[in-house]
Design a protein around this motif. Structure first.
Motif, PDB file in Angstrom:
ATOM      1  N   GLU A 177     162.832  29.899  13.974  1.00  0.00           N
ATOM      2  CA  GLU A 177     164.109  29.214  13.787  1.00  0.00           C
ATOM      3  C   GLU A 177     165.071  29.853  13.376  1.00  0.00           C
ATOM      4  N   ASP A 256     172.987  16.399   4.530  1.00  0.00           N
ATOM      5  CA  ASP A 256     173.719  17.219   5.320  1.00  0.00           C
ATOM      6  C   ASP A 256     175.105  17.744   4.865  1.00  0.00           C
ATOM      7  N   LEU A 296     168.468  22.845  -0.626  1.00  0.00           N
ATOM      8  CA  LEU A 296     168.104  23.639   0.703  1.00  0.00           C
ATOM      9  C   LEU A 296     168.275  25.032   0.574  1.00  0.00           C
ATOM     10  N   ALA A 303     162.146  25.907   4.835  1.00  0.00           N
ATOM     11  CA  ALA A 303     163.398  25.202   5.207  1.00  0.00           C
ATOM     12  C   ALA A 303     164.544  26.242   5.538  1.00  0.00           C
ATOM     13  N   ARG A 306     166.559  25.706   8.738  1.00  0.00           N
ATOM     14  CA  ARG A 306     167.349  24.573   8.645  1.00  0.00           C
ATOM     15  C   ARG A 306     168.850  24.831   7.807  1.00  0.00           C
ATOM     16  N   ALA A 309     170.997  27.053  10.026  1.00  0.00           N
ATOM     17  CA  ALA A 309     171.584  26.140  10.821  1.00  0.00           C
ATOM     18  C   ALA A 309     172.600  25.239  10.731  1.00  0.00           C
ATOM     19  N   SER A 310     172.232  24.690   9.622  1.00  0.00           N
ATOM     20  CA  SER A 310     173.346  23.752   8.875  1.00  0.00           C
ATOM     21  C   SER A 310     174.521  24.508   8.705  1.00  0.00           C
ATOM     22  N   ASP A 313     176.360  25.633  12.066  1.00  0.00           N
ATOM     23  CA  ASP A 313     177.120  24.627  12.589  1.00  0.00           C
ATOM     24  C   ASP A 313     178.557  24.364  12.278  1.00  0.00           C
ATOM     25  N   ASP A 322     170.861  24.166  16.679  1.00  0.00           N
ATOM     26  CA  ASP A 322     169.582  23.418  16.323  1.00  0.00           C
ATOM     27  C   ASP A 322     168.364  24.399  16.314  1.00  0.00           C
ATOM     28  N   PRO A 323     167.737  24.664  15.012  1.00  0.00           N
ATOM     29  CA  PRO A 323     166.692  25.590  14.736  1.00  0.00           C
ATOM     30  C   PRO A 323     165.584  25.270  15.414  1.00  0.00           C
ATOM     31  N   ARG A 324     165.379  23.924  16.203  1.00  0.00           N
ATOM     32  CA  ARG A 324     164.346  23.647  16.669  1.00  0.00           C
ATOM     33  C   ARG A 324     164.014  24.298  18.359  1.00  0.00           C
TER      34      ARG A 324
END
Length: 351
Positions: A177, A256, A296, A303, A306, A309-310, A313, A322-324
């Protein structure tokens, strides 16, 4: 320190600054190193050696990131209690021992854990680790200040749980990720950023911290990368001189991430935007303030991808991260250690 939403993130980070029944696996399971050898003990952050020949099955983690890691390995039923900072619904049924630095020792002893995971302390009879040992409770101490330190402590913990293959799969997923986020922002300009741990008095995330690593993964340059302290106390004058392009502010319970340029700012950001002095900082004046979820970013754990990535972004608005998926949009394999799968493969059932 009083446990309020406003200070909880600072409490979690200040821990680092203050630091000077599931089925057993078959013998040897989860203890083998990558070279095929088998270890009989591991050493914690305080230099104490722990025998790994028998798996630990009743664990109390006083470190939320470690609790989250154990759960991500599919070993939730080995967790005997939680702290007030473990807010996952899946752990709500467990007894709370209180805080991570000041747990209820009487309750801890009554739970009869075969392992307590705690932050590294100074040791000695008056310290938390010393008092736990007085009670005959084995304590494994951690000091997770970087992504690499997280990998090291997770593999050691997995040896104690006889779950090394599961841990390695989890770490591979986390690394995938983080790599995906890094590749997505590769080649772009790196904006300078200040991660403001707290506003009064001002504290920043400095070099060598896991937050510094996340900034780099997200394609940002830490504006305080040249200082010697990991969590420096800073002055407003220094911030004005360094002139970060972005200011990142952790907010408890946010969810978020939110960009003050595009979304209505939360209360903490509103206060910053209206504060005398801070309004003179160019990033604040131009509303380049990114609010991120404190929980987070306060936990170097599963995590982290994530979190990176947040942040990426919002630092690079032209292309969501998107880390996925990897850099060409492929989805990595599912993470090992899903709910119900234990170290032995026979399954640690969830409740």
């Amino acid at each position: 320190m009083t446990n309020t939403p406003r200070n909880r993130f600072t409490w979690l980070v200040a821990l680092a600054t203050a630091l000077a029944a599931s089925p057993a696996c078959e013998p040897g399971d989860g203890r083998a190193d990558g070279d095929g050898g088998t270890v009989s003990s591991v050493v914690d952050a305080a230099g104490h050696r722990h025998d790994v020949r028998e798996p630990r099955v009743r664990v109390v983690s006083l470190v939320p990131a470690v609790t989250e890691t154990i759960e991500s390995m599919g070993l939730r039923t080995r967790v005997a209690a939680r702290t007030r900072y473990d807010e996952q619904p899946s752990l709500a049924h467990l007894p709370s021992v209180g805080g991570g630095l000041d747990p209820n020792l009487e309750l801890l002893a009554a739970l009869s854990p075969d392992l307590v995971v705690a932050w590294r302390d100074a040791g000695g009879m008056g310290s938390l680790s010393g008092r736990l040992r007085e009670l005959g409770i084995p304590v494994y101490q951690v000091e997770v200040e970087s992504i690499e330190a997280y990998r090291y402590s997770t593999r050691n913990l997995a040896r104690l749980l006889h779950a090394l293959p599961v841990a390695d799969s989890l770490l591979a997923a986390v690394d995938a990720e983080l790599t995906a986020v890094s590749r997505t922002v590769e080649g772009r300009p790196s904006p300078s950023a200040l991660f403001l741990v707290q506003r009064d008095p001002p504290m920043a995330a400095g070099p060598g911290t896991f937050i510094d690593s996340l900034l780099a993964v997200a394609g940002a340059a830490n504006v305080f990368e040249g200082v010697t302290e990991e969590w420096p106390m800073i002055s407003l004058e220094d911030v004005l001189w360094r002139d970060p392009e972005f200011l990142v502010l952790p907010v408890v319970g946010l969810g978020d991430a939110r960009d003050a340029r595009r979304e209505p700012p939360v209360e903490e950001v509103e206060t910053l935007l209206a504060s005398a002095g801070w309004r003179e900082v160019r990033a604040v004046a131009e509303r380049r303030v990114i609010a991120v979820d404190a929980g987070l970013f306060a936990r170097p754990g599963p995590a982290m991808g994530r979190a990176a990535a947040s942040l990426a972004d919002h630092l690079h608005q032209d292309r969501p991260v998107d880390p996925r998926t990897d850099s060409v949009g492929r989805t990595p394999p599912p993470r090992a250690g899903n709910e119900g799968v234990g170290a032995s493969g026979r399954g640690d059932s969830t409740r």
